[in-house]
Design an enzyme around this catalytic site. Structure first.
Site, short mmCIF file in Angstrom:
data_model
loop_
_atom_site.label_atom_id
_atom_site.label_comp_id
_atom_site.label_asym_id
_atom_site.label_seq_id
_atom_site.Cartn_x
_atom_site.Cartn_y
_atom_site.Cartn_z
N SER A 121 -11.90 -48.68 -46.37
CA SER A 121 -12.03 -47.72 -45.27
C SER A 121 -10.64 -47.27 -44.80
CB SER A 121 -12.86 -48.35 -44.15
OG SER A 121 -13.25 -47.39 -43.19
N ASP B 141 -22.99 -42.53 -47.01
CA ASP B 141 -22.11 -43.13 -46.01
C ASP B 141 -22.18 -42.28 -44.74
OD1 ASP B 141 -20.00 -44.02 -44.42
OD2 ASP B 141 -18.65 -44.33 -46.12
N HIS C 28 -21.63 -47.41 -45.67
CA HIS C 28 -20.20 -47.61 -45.45
C HIS C 28 -19.86 -49.08 -45.63
CE1 HIS C 28 -16.25 -46.35 -43.99
NE2 HIS C 28 -16.21 -47.48 -43.33
#
Length: 431
Positions: free
Chosen positions: A213, A344, A375
């Site tokens: 991320s 996501d 995610h």
């Protein structure tokens, strides 16, 4: 007249049970329809959609990395929902999480900040016989003690990798700040300090950069900032990042896919973390800034009131543009794996044009887009219960193993500088 009325009432009374049964069936059907739609149960599983140039390296990877061409199969009852995958990751991280044993390193910075990272030695020899260290950067507000990091580290150790995990500045709950600043979306100072320390401790080690991320943004930006940052780096892996912070924050204000709600929840978490360090931040952050912080309901408002001021940015636009890896990724010459999921809820579809375009232009980039996974979820399982190890964990190690063996068999140039030229190619189109 009364006889006719009695007959009508009797007829209606006999029909009521059937009417009620019909209403019940309609209600059940409606509930089932909502469940099927919310859980996305009708969505078929499929192999990832791959974008890359047709090179010797890409052909080698497709041959030696079966996870890239096989179907990713999430848990049947809930795994096709990007929201549930994301929420399960957010609440649990992983299931049956191991506890790898490591030791913490402290690195003083010139501005008085102290960077910390946790070092985990390999639990066996790597299949190539080489000394290889994964330098890992977690997601927003995260550190080495997160369940998904612990799971990945344990698996990597067992495959013969040393792991160094950065603890984002200010993220550890039991460690006070020693300078008036915290981590930002793209400041590479702390990651660079960790990598430099690893190079000093293990001069012969080869490096693999891994970012999750927000960490993916930092790792890719670091690699592209200076060619020397890629020395003795075998490859780089980024999972579930958004690439362009300015555009990402704009999409975070939209309600589709519930991004505005996720924005609110992430902002609350970041706000709580900043306020826990309020005394250490005095001098860089004013009382007026803290008042604006307390009223903030989005990451953009927090960035504007506090975060951008850690490095003296005059505007949000300057902050986001300077700290986004999209400005630097084209400079990365080592093999680069970029992984995202179509469902996501945090990464808008428009942001995925960035890695796709890069993979079409660069011979060293492989862009992997799964249909499901959410995610940082990517859970696998049969029906209900997920397996402890996720598809994400396995595909990162599988790709890295392949690159290590590719590098081992090559002579002369380092991997990433001689991947070969070729034509643009989409191996599989599933979306």
């Amino acid at each position: 007249m009364s006889t006719l009325e009695d007959t009508d009432v009797s007829t209606l009374g006999s029909e009521l049970p059937a009417i009620f049964d019909g209403v019940k069936l309609a209600a059940v059907a409606a509930v089932l329809y909502v469940i099927v739609r919310c859980l996305n149960l009708t969505s078929p599983t499929a192999p990832p959609d791959l974008t890359h140039q047709d090179t010797d390296l890409s052909r080698y990877l497709l041959k030696t990395c079966p996870l890239l061409t096989k179907e990713y199969i999430p848990p049947l009852l809930w795994g096709k929902s990007g929201h549930l995958q994301t929420l399960l990751y957010g609440q649990m991280g992983r299931v049956s999480t191991p506890t790898p044993r490591g030791h913490r390193k402290l690195l003083p910075m010139l501005d008085g900040a102290v960077v910390t990272f946790d070092l985990f030695e390999p639990l066996g020899d790597h299949s190539t016989g080489d000394d290889i260290t994964m330098v890992i950067c977690p997601g927003i507000c995260n550190h080495s003690e997160q369940n998904y990091i612990r799971t990945f580290v344990d698996y990597s150790q067992r495959q013969g990798y040393r792991c160094a995990v950065l603890n984002h500045l200010g993220a550890l709950p039991d460690l006070e700040l020693t300078a008036p600043r915290m981590f930002t979306i793209g400041c590479t100072w702390e990651f660079a300090s960790m990598v430099s320390s690893i190079r000093r401790l293990y001069p012969q080690t080869l490096l693999v950069g891994v970012g999750f991320s927000l960490g993916g943004n930092i790792v890719c930006k670091y690699m592209g900032e200076n060619p020397s940052n890629q020395e003795r780096v075998l490859c780089c892996v980024s999972v579930c990042q958004g690439y362009n912070a300015l555009r990402a924050q704009e999409t975070f204000l939209q309600w589709d896919q519930g991004r505005r709600l996720y924005n609110f929840l992430l902002a609350g978490r970041l706000k709580k973390l900043i306020l826990s360090h309020r005394n250490s931040l005095l001098g860089r952050v004013t009382d007026s800034d803290l008042n604006r912080l307390c009223a903030a309901t989005s990451l953009m408002q927090i960035d504007d009131s506090v975060i951008r001021k850690f490095h003296g940015y005059s505007s949000l636009k300057e902050y986001y543009e300077t700290e986004s890896c999209v400005q630097y990724m084209h400079n990365v010459s080592v093999p680069l794996l970029l992984v995202n999921s179509s469902d996501d809820p945090l990464v808008h579809q428009s942001l995925l044009n960035i890695p796709q375009t890069l993979a079409e232009k660069s011979p060293s980039v492989l862009f992997v887009l799964t249909r499901h996974g959410g995610h940082l979820g990517f859970f696998e399982g049969d029906v209900l219960f997920p397996e402890p190890l996720t598809w994400m964990d396995k595909v990162i190690v599988e790709y890295t193993d392949a690159i290590c063996h590719w590098d081992k068999t090559r002579t002369g140039t380092r991997t990433g500088t001689g991947t070969g030229t070729g034509t643009k190619r989409k191996t599989r189109k599933t979306m």
